[in-house]
Design an enzyme around this catalytic site. Structure first.
Site, short mmCIF file in Angstrom:
data_model
loop_
_atom_site.label_atom_id
_atom_site.label_comp_id
_atom_site.label_asym_id
_atom_site.label_seq_id
_atom_site.Cartn_x
_atom_site.Cartn_y
_atom_site.Cartn_z
N ASP A 169 0.85 -1.19 0.00
CA ASP A 169 0.00 0.00 0.00
C ASP A 169 0.88 1.23 0.00
O ASP A 169 2.00 1.21 0.52
CB ASP A 169 -0.94 0.01 1.20
CG ASP A 169 -2.13 0.95 1.00
OD1 ASP A 169 -2.39 1.33 -0.16
OD2 ASP A 169 -2.81 1.29 1.99
N GLY A 170 0.35 2.28 -0.60
CA GLY A 170 0.99 3.58 -0.59
C GLY A 170 -0.01 4.58 -0.06
O GLY A 170 -1.23 4.42 -0.21
N GLU B 297 2.57 3.91 -4.02
CA GLU B 297 2.07 2.56 -4.33
C GLU B 297 3.15 1.75 -5.05
O GLU B 297 3.43 0.60 -4.70
CB GLU B 297 0.82 2.64 -5.22
CG GLU B 297 -0.39 3.25 -4.57
CD GLU B 297 -1.17 2.32 -3.67
OE1 GLU B 297 -0.82 1.13 -3.56
OE2 GLU B 297 -2.14 2.80 -3.05
N ASP C 103 -4.51 -2.50 -3.26
CA ASP C 103 -5.82 -1.87 -3.42
C ASP C 103 -5.78 -0.80 -4.52
O ASP C 103 -6.72 -0.04 -4.69
CB ASP C 103 -6.34 -1.30 -2.10
CG ASP C 103 -5.43 -0.27 -1.47
OD1 ASP C 103 -4.59 0.33 -2.17
OD2 ASP C 103 -5.56 -0.05 -0.26
N HIS D 163 -9.86 -0.66 2.70
CA HIS D 163 -10.67 -0.35 3.88
C HIS D 163 -11.89 -1.27 3.98
O HIS D 163 -13.00 -0.83 4.27
CB HIS D 163 -11.09 1.13 3.87
CG HIS D 163 -9.96 2.05 3.55
ND1 HIS D 163 -8.90 2.24 4.40
CD2 HIS D 163 -9.70 2.80 2.45
CE1 HIS D 163 -8.05 3.08 3.85
NE2 HIS D 163 -8.50 3.43 2.68
N ASP E 297 -1.86 -0.37 5.05
CA ASP E 297 -2.42 0.97 5.07
C ASP E 297 -1.96 1.72 6.32
O ASP E 297 -1.51 2.87 6.25
CB ASP E 297 -3.95 0.91 5.00
CG ASP E 297 -4.59 2.27 5.02
OD1 ASP E 297 -4.46 3.00 4.02
OD2 ASP E 297 -5.23 2.62 6.05
#
Length: 146
Positions: A9-10, A47, A69, A118, A128
């Site tokens: 994740d970024g 990302e 994501d 999320h 995240d």
């Protein structure tokens, strides 16, 4: 070839702004986390940086299931990247990061998969959290130095 899963994740506090990246490598029952931050960056750069850093952590060629994501990263890796290379990345952003990705990815078999952000997925939520925390920490450290 070892089969591993990578979750990435970024995060960016503003776009552009302070950003953070994170990954979790999973092999059998083992996990390894990595994270970091950068000022004046974008969400897409973070990302991609997360993916790059995860690949740097590997010690041998692997068959990789990459979970992110970011639909942009999934489609870029699975569908578009080959065409960008043929056109020498003409008109594309983040070319240096994509070239670094290609260098690191060449010995691996990588398939990217999209997971909803999320949505309660434990490893996505952990990435995240790590990415956002890294970005916030850098922002605070920078503020305290001024």
């Amino acid at each position: 070839m070892k089969k591993i899963e990578i979750y990435t994740d970024g995060s960016c506090l503003e776009n552009p702004g302070f950003g953070g990246w994170a990954y979790i490598l999973c092999y059998k029952k083992h996990q390894k986390e990595g994270f970091g931050a950068k000022a004046d960056t974008t969400n897409n750069q973070m990302e991609l940086q997360a993916i790059i850093e995860a690949l740097k952590a590997l010690k041998e060629p692997c068959e990789i299931a990459l979970f992110t994501d970011s639909n942009l990263m999934v489609r870029s890796i699975n569908e578009w990247l080959e065409g960008w290379v043929k056109k020498d990345f003409k008109g594309k952003k983040n070319v240096m990061l994509w070239k670094e990705y290609l260098t690191l990815a060449k010995d691996h078999k990588i398939k990217a998969f999209w997971i909803k952000a999320h949505n309660g997925h434990e490893l996505n939520e952990r990435c995240d959290h790590l990415a956002k925390t890294a970005a916030l920490t850098l922002k605070e450290e920078t503020k305290n130095c001024n």
